[in-house]
Design a protein around this motif. Structure first.
Motif, mmCIF file in Angstrom:
data_model
loop_
_atom_site.group_PDB
_atom_site.id
_atom_site.type_symbol
_atom_site.label_atom_id
_atom_site.label_comp_id
_atom_site.label_asym_id
_atom_site.label_seq_id
_atom_site.Cartn_x
_atom_site.Cartn_y
_atom_site.Cartn_z
ATOM 1 N N PRO A 188 -2.248 8.722 -4.857
ATOM 2 C CA PRO A 188 -3.518 8.776 -4.115
ATOM 3 C C PRO A 188 -3.964 7.426 -3.585
ATOM 4 C CG PRO A 188 -3.650 9.995 -6.181
ATOM 5 C CD PRO A 188 -2.377 9.229 -6.222
ATOM 6 N N GLY A 189 -3.532 6.348 -4.246
ATOM 7 C CA GLY A 189 -3.945 5.016 -3.803
ATOM 8 C C GLY A 189 -2.990 3.948 -4.277
ATOM 9 N N GLN A 190 -3.287 2.710 -3.888
ATOM 10 C CA GLN A 190 -2.425 1.580 -4.218
ATOM 11 C C GLN A 190 -2.311 1.364 -5.720
ATOM 12 O OE1 GLN A 190 -3.901 -2.436 -3.482
ATOM 13 N NE2 GLN A 190 -1.966 -2.963 -2.469
ATOM 14 N N TYR A 221 1.085 10.269 -0.019
ATOM 15 C CA TYR A 221 -0.219 10.320 -0.678
ATOM 16 C C TYR A 221 -0.331 11.492 -1.658
ATOM 17 C CZ TYR A 221 -2.321 6.506 1.925
ATOM 18 O OH TYR A 221 -2.625 5.255 2.419
ATOM 19 N N ARG A 222 0.564 12.444 -1.550
ATOM 20 C CA ARG A 222 0.572 13.520 -2.546
ATOM 21 C C ARG A 222 1.088 13.013 -3.889
ATOM 22 N NH1 ARG A 222 3.406 17.953 1.479
ATOM 23 N NH2 ARG A 222 1.571 18.351 2.811
ATOM 24 N N THR A 279 0.851 -1.175 0.000
ATOM 25 C CA THR A 279 0.000 0.000 0.000
ATOM 26 C C THR A 279 0.890 1.230 0.000
ATOM 27 O OG1 THR A 279 -0.031 0.135 2.409
ATOM 28 C CG2 THR A 279 -1.736 -1.231 1.343
ATOM 29 N N VAL A 280 0.287 2.387 -0.142
ATOM 30 C CA VAL A 280 1.054 3.630 -0.081
ATOM 31 C C VAL A 280 1.710 3.767 1.292
ATOM 32 C CG1 VAL A 280 0.934 6.144 -0.264
ATOM 33 C CG2 VAL A 280 -0.456 4.716 -1.777
ATOM 34 N N ASP A 281 1.006 3.370 2.334
ATOM 35 C CA ASP A 281 1.570 3.416 3.690
ATOM 36 C C ASP A 281 2.812 2.530 3.791
ATOM 37 O OD1 ASP A 281 -0.493 5.068 4.338
ATOM 38 O OD2 ASP A 281 -1.517 3.676 5.684
ATOM 39 N N ARG A 319 3.684 9.658 5.632
ATOM 40 C CA ARG A 319 2.498 9.151 4.943
ATOM 41 C C ARG A 319 1.772 10.252 4.187
ATOM 42 N NH1 ARG A 319 -1.324 6.676 9.137
ATOM 43 N NH2 ARG A 319 -2.596 6.461 7.262
ATOM 44 N N SER A 320 1.617 11.401 4.811
ATOM 45 C CA SER A 320 0.897 12.495 4.159
ATOM 46 C C SER A 320 1.608 12.932 2.881
ATOM 47 C CB SER A 320 0.765 13.674 5.118
ATOM 48 O OG SER A 320 2.042 14.128 5.548
#
Length: 205
Positions: free
Chosen positions: A56-58, A52-53, A36-38, A48-49
Motif C-alpha cells: 500500500p505504501g513505501q 499497490y495491491r 517508492t512503490v512506483d 503500478r495498480s
C-alpha cells in the motif's frame, strides 16, 4: 484479519510478482535510492495498480525489502554456554549481516532519521530486532542479574553496535570496516565484563 493479497488466488504467480517487486526495491536501495512503490513497479515490470495491491505504501515495501526481516535469532545452531562467547557470536553475525547489506542499511538509517516518530515505527530499524537478539545472547545472566539490569546492558551494547556505530566508526572515526567490526566486538565484550565485575551501570536517578 484479511489475508494478504499474495496469499489469495493464483498464489504461485503472485509470489513471483511479490518477489520481483522486493528484488527491485533491494536493487534500488543498494544504489542509495529510497524507492517508492512506483519505482519498484517500473524496475520489476509490474503495473503500478498491481504493485499497490502488494504494498500500500513505501513503508511496507521497505520493510519487505529489508534483509533482517525474517531473522529470529543470530546464535549458531549449537550455541556456546558461556555468556561472553554467546554475545560475541551474536555481534559477529550481526556485523556480518550489516556489512553484506551496508547500502540498504545506510538507506534505512537515513530514512529513519528523516521521518517523523510515527513514520519511523514502521521501519525495520525501529522494530527492536537487535534488542531481542542481544537479549537471547545474554540469557545465561537470568538469575544472576535483575531483568531491568540485563535490559540496560542490552541497550548499552546495542548503542555500541549496528549500522549506526559502523557509520560513525568508518565515516567519522576513519576506521576500516574490519577495524570497525573489531571495535564493536571489543566494546560489547567490555560492557559485558563491566557489568559482571562492577555491577550494572547507574540509572541516572
Amino acid at each position: 484479519m484479511s489475508r494478504p493479497y499474495a496469499d489469495i488466488g493464483r498464489t504461485g504467480q503472485k509470489r513471483r510478482t511479490l518477489d520481483a517487486l522486493v528484488a527491485a526495491a533491494r536493487q534500488l536501495i543498494a544504489s542509495g535510492a529510497s524507492p517508492t512503490v512506483d519505482d519498484a513497479a517500473v524496475i520489476a515490470g509490474v503495473a503500478r495498480s498491481t504493485a499497490y495491491r502488494y504494498f500500500p505504501g513505501q513503508r511496507e515495501l521497505l520493510a519487505a525489502a529489508h534483509p533482517e526481516t525474517a531473522r529470529t535469532s543470530l546464535l549458531p545452531e549449537s550455541p556456546p554456554a558461556d555468556v561472553a562467547d554467546r554475545l560475541d557470536a551474536v555481534v559477529v553475525e550481526f556485523t556480518r549481516m550489516i556489512l553484506e547489506s551496508e547500502a540498504q542499511q545506510r538507506t534505512m538509517l537515513r530514512l529513519s532519521l528523516e521521518q517523523t516518530l510515527d513514520e519511523q515505527r514502521g521501519l525495520p530499524l525501529r522494530q527492536g530486532r537487535a534488542i531481542a537478539w542481544l537479549t537471547e545472547a545474554l540469557s545465561p545472566l537470568q538469575g544472576q542479574m535483575e531483568e531491568r539490569d540485563i535490559h540496560r546492558l542490552v541497550l548499552a551494547i546495542r548503542s555500541a553496535t549496528g549500522i549506526e556505530s559502523l557509520v560513525w566508526l568508518t565515516d567519522v572515526g576513519g576506521l576500516s570496516r574490519e577495524e570497525a567490526v573489531a571495535s564493536q566486538r571489543w566494546s560489547a565484550g567490555a560492557l559485558l565484563n563491566q557489568a559482571l565485575t562492577q555491577g550494572p551501570r547507574p540509572t541516572g536517578d
